[in-house]
Write an enzyme that holds these catalytic residues in place. Structure first.
Site, mmCIF file in Angstrom:
data_model
loop_
_atom_site.group_PDB
_atom_site.id
_atom_site.type_symbol
_atom_site.label_atom_id
_atom_site.label_comp_id
_atom_site.label_asym_id
_atom_site.label_seq_id
_atom_site.Cartn_x
_atom_site.Cartn_y
_atom_site.Cartn_z
ATOM 1 N N ASP A 489 -32.772 5.621 29.286
ATOM 2 C CA ASP A 489 -33.822 6.599 28.982
ATOM 3 C C ASP A 489 -34.310 6.459 27.537
ATOM 4 O O ASP A 489 -33.548 6.691 26.587
ATOM 5 C CB ASP A 489 -33.221 8.004 29.224
ATOM 6 C CG ASP A 489 -34.238 9.106 29.088
ATOM 7 O OD1 ASP A 489 -35.397 8.811 28.751
ATOM 8 O OD2 ASP A 489 -33.867 10.267 29.323
ATOM 9 N N ASP A 555 -40.914 14.205 33.303
ATOM 10 C CA ASP A 555 -39.928 14.840 34.189
ATOM 11 C C ASP A 555 -40.566 15.764 35.232
ATOM 12 O O ASP A 555 -41.490 16.514 34.925
ATOM 13 C CB ASP A 555 -38.951 15.688 33.369
ATOM 14 C CG ASP A 555 -38.060 14.829 32.503
ATOM 15 O OD1 ASP A 555 -38.355 13.629 32.350
ATOM 16 O OD2 ASP A 555 -37.072 15.364 31.981
HETATM 17 C C1 GLA Z 1 -35.206 12.828 30.065
HETATM 18 C C2 GLA Z 1 -35.273 12.213 31.449
HETATM 19 C C3 GLA Z 1 -34.592 13.142 32.431
HETATM 20 C C4 GLA Z 1 -33.154 13.355 32.028
HETATM 21 C C5 GLA Z 1 -33.105 13.901 30.606
HETATM 22 C C6 GLA Z 1 -31.688 13.939 30.072
HETATM 23 O O1 GLA Z 1 -35.930 13.999 29.986
HETATM 24 O O2 GLA Z 1 -36.598 11.976 31.822
HETATM 25 O O3 GLA Z 1 -34.651 12.598 33.747
HETATM 26 O O4 GLA Z 1 -32.453 12.161 32.126
HETATM 27 O O5 GLA Z 1 -33.859 13.101 29.712
HETATM 28 O O6 GLA Z 1 -31.626 14.441 28.776
#
Ligand code: GLA
Length: 734
Positions: A489, A555
């Site tokens: 990520d 997200d």
């Molecule tokens: C980002 C990702 C999420 C999750 C969070 C964890 O927002 O897009 O899917 O993994 O980080 O902190």
């Protein structure tokens, strides 16, 4: 005198609007800083600035972050407000919403508070979206009738934007039913029923009748009802429960009528419904007929077969180097040479047997030949994830039969790392994860797979350690723990990236290429899942860094706006970039009990929206990562996730993602070709009204048209149908 003049000016300036039972005002005096004496009515606020309470303070030139400011309103509250009200006991101060927390004082006395301030015992907790209704006793609450009242509001902003916003400040005398609210809990497990709770926020007396009815949405017929006399008192909610048939598509309506005033409140709820027919007791293979592995990597593949247990698994012509466990159908071993190995697996139980001709494809680019299916901890537990929660979800995945439908990855998202690396630079785990190796072994023994999360940056989004400058060490740790999936990520990498002079595509590719090299050097297959929200058109280069999937957007959360934006708007046109081993990832599933914390709740998507979600995600050949607590999964959610014909579209070995083929008004049609020559089609109603649709407008009547959710072929007279708002029809045509 001075004060009176000021009040007159204020009244003309801001235009107080007084109707029969309310007084409303949107402008106030405003001061940065924090001083509890500002709650006192005698505070001189003549030099305070004027501000609009319906707009955040950022929008009005005040950038006040992680700090306090105060609003003061001078208001005459006319005693005429009480006239005509059916009960004259309380007055409600309905404040604007506060970003993030507030305390409200009336003439120096605290009358209400929402959220909690940094200095409070509970610590800071934002409540920016909560409506504020503070009741005050009409006689003893401190209101100065027909005179100047000072309402002082202390606001703390924990993160941009800030301040009061949304609605004006309204003072009103409520009627008996105004503090009432209805809350539904739809329990879709065992004998499905809906609990209806009626609560009263105010100390007002009401007694009346709650009438509940259930209507079959397919036939329009009433299929259930009840009425009950109730008298909900403040702080003592009353509830009733009504059973329903979970195989019917139903709408529940509840109406409470206050018998004295005749005032009613009502609410509707589309109930959860299960379209997926129950699986037969005989064995049934529910997975794709192939699985890929790299030469020399350990094979871990649990044959997804539903049917009564115990079950016995056997294989004919099982290639040397492989083993199939007889009791749970887990294939293990390793193959050193590239090539296709085909053999037949048979599952047998007391009711019968079934076989599947299966191909193990061995080669360098064989990871993720069909989209990964499994679970990820983020949408449910977020940073409160622990080894215990992962194991309980894994056990439930097996016990509730989801593993028999191919769900096998158990992925830990953010929140597993220690605060510091070990002295040798290797990554350390925090106290919630006693042993990653033991967890990996435990999962593998059950034929499940183990996933983990990190960032190419210094820190993850949740503030945990990232992999920067330790990529090789981390890849090696993952290998030693038996990791099978890495979600990588971007997040904290934003800081490193900001220092890049050239911010072209190469600067986005670089951190992912680096980890790819080290991951692929490991002697095991690690599904490589990129998460950088679609920057630099990741779909155009994801497969060239040998990524197995890449998130295409930010997200997801459990609301139609989010699912619509991510699923419909942002996936259109991405189909050409997906292929076996390389998938577009529109983010994890938001069905079941989610919550991004240790407090879980039912997904806020309606049942129709949840059918749309799974329909679209399977059409999109998306990663199918369940984001809820599996241990608490109800029958409705199991029905959504365990429909073998629906999942077969997602797992189709042709690997062609669906694209939008038409959009006329609110009706969108998405379709994808399938390996058997058929076509999967989703007809979606993305509008806010139910729509009448003739399937024959989209599909020739000469084809066999199968309703995938119901698993039955449609007859000519079933083609004319209603698609509810945000609902869909999922068809396979051949
Ligand atoms: C980002 C990702 C999420 C999750 C969070 C964890 O927002 O897009 O899917 O993994 O980080 O902190």
């Amino acid at each position: 005198m001075m004060k009176r003049n000021f009040l007159l000016v204020l009244v003309t300036l801001v235009g107080i609007c007084a109707e029969a039972q309310n007084v409303s005002i949107s402008k106030a005096r405003f001061q940065k800083g924090d001083d509890l004496s500002w709650a006192k009515p005698e505070t001189n606020d003549a030099s305070w600035k004027e501000i609009d309470m319906t707009k955040n303070w950022d929008d009005q030139g005040y950038a006040i972050n992680k700090a306090y400011a105060w609003y003061r309103v001078h208001l005459t509250i006319p005693s005429s407000l009480l006239k005509g009200a059916d009960q004259q006991k309380i007055v409600v101060f309905n404040l604007p919403k506060a970003d993030d927390t507030d305390e409200c004082y009336l003439n120096g006395k605290l009358i209400g508070k929402t959220g909690s301030m940094p200095g409070d015992k509970a610590g800071y907790r934002s409540a920016w979206s909560t409506p504020r209704n503070y009741p005050v006793d009409a006689k003893t609450g401190g209101i100065r009738w027909d005179a100047d009242n000072v309402i002082a509001i202390r606001v703390y902003n924990g993160g941009e934007p800030g301040g009061l916003f949304d609605n004006p400040l309204t003072v009103r005398v409520p009627n008996a039913a105004e503090g009432l609210s209805l809350r539904f809990t739809d329990v879709n497990e065992g004998q499905a029923h809906c609990d209806i709770e009626l609560s009263n926020a105010y100390p007002l007396t009401t007694s009346g009748t709650l009438a509940v009815s259930i209507t079959d949405r397919d036939t329009g017929k009433k299929v259930g009802s009840l009425t009950k006399k109730l008298s909900p008192k403040q702080g003592k909610p009353v509830s009733v429960s009504i059973p329903y048939d979970k195989k019917k598509v139903c709408l529940l309506e509840a109406t409470y009528t206050d018998s004295k005033s005749g005032v009613t409140i009502s609410k509707r709820l589309p109930l959860k419904y299960i379209l997926t027919p129950p699986a037969p007791a005989t064995p049934r293979f529910n997975g794709a007929p192939l699985f890929g592995v790299r030469p020399g990597s350990p094979v871990i593949y649990r044959f997804p077969v539903s049917g009564e247990r115990p079950m016995k698994f056997t294989a004919a012509n099982l290639p040397a180097g492989l083993k199939l466990s007889e009791s749970d159908g887990v294939l293990s071993g390793k193959i050193d040479k590239a090539g296709d190995l085909t053999f037949t697996v048979t599952a047998e139980n007391a009711k019968g047997k079934a076989s599947q001709e299966f191909t193990l494809k061995v080669g360098d680019r064989m990871i993720g030949l069909t989209p990964p299916m499994g679970w990820n901890s983020w949408n449910c537990w977020a940073l409160s994830v622990s080894q215990e929660k992962v194991m309980s979800s894994a056990q439930a995945l097996l016990d509730k039969g989801l593993a028999d439908y191919g769900y096998c990855y158990m992925n830990i998202d953010d929140g597993w790392e220690a605060e510091q690396r070990n002295p040798d630079g290797t990554i350390a785990v925090n106290e919630k994860f006693p042993s990653m190796k033991a967890l990996g072994d435990w999962l593998h023994e059950r034929g499940l797979k183990f996933g983990i999360y990190s960032s190419p940056g210094d820190y993850t989004c949740g503030g945990y350690l990232g992999s920067i400058d330790h990529e090789l060490q981390d890849a090696e740790s993952y290998n030693s723990w038996g990791v099978d999936y890495l979600k990588y990520d971007w997040c904290g990498y934003g800081r490193a990236h900001a220092k890049e002079r050239d911010k072209g595509v190469a600067s986005y590719v670089r951190p992912y290429l680096l980890m790819q090299k080290y991951l692929r050097e490991q002697p095991r297959d690690i599904f490589y899942s990129l998460c950088q929200y679609g920057m630099a058109k990741v779909w155009e280069w994801g497969r060239f860094v040998d990524a197995n999937s890449w998130r295409t957007t930010g997200d997801i959360y459990d609301a139609w706006v989010s699912m619509y934006d991510i699923g419909f708007k942002r996936q259109a046109g991405l189909a050409p970039y997906a292929a076996p081993g390389h998938w577009n990832d529109p983010d994890m599933l938001i069905v079941g009990k989610v919550g991004w914390s240790s407090n879980l709740r039912d997904s806020r998507l309606t049942p129709d929206e949840q059918y749309t979600h799974i329909t679209l995600w399977t059409l999109l050949a998306s990663n199918m990562l369940i984001g809820c607590d599996i241990a608490q999964m109800d029958d409705f959610t199991i029905g959504l996730l365990c429909n073998n014909e629906v999942n077969a579209i997602n797992q189709d070995i042709l690997g062609k993602q669906a694209d939008r083929v038409s959009k006329v008004g609110d009706i969108e049609v998405w379709s994808r070709p399938l390996a058997d020559g058929g076509t999967a089609i989703g007809i979606f109603n993305v509008g806010d009204e139910d729509k009448q649709v003739n399937i024959a407008d989209y599909v020739s009547k000469n084809f066999t048209i199968r309703d995938l959710w119901r698993q039955k072929n449609l007859s000519a007279d079933e083609l004319n149908c209603t698609i509810p708002t945000h609902g869909c029809k999922y068809l396979k045509v051949k």
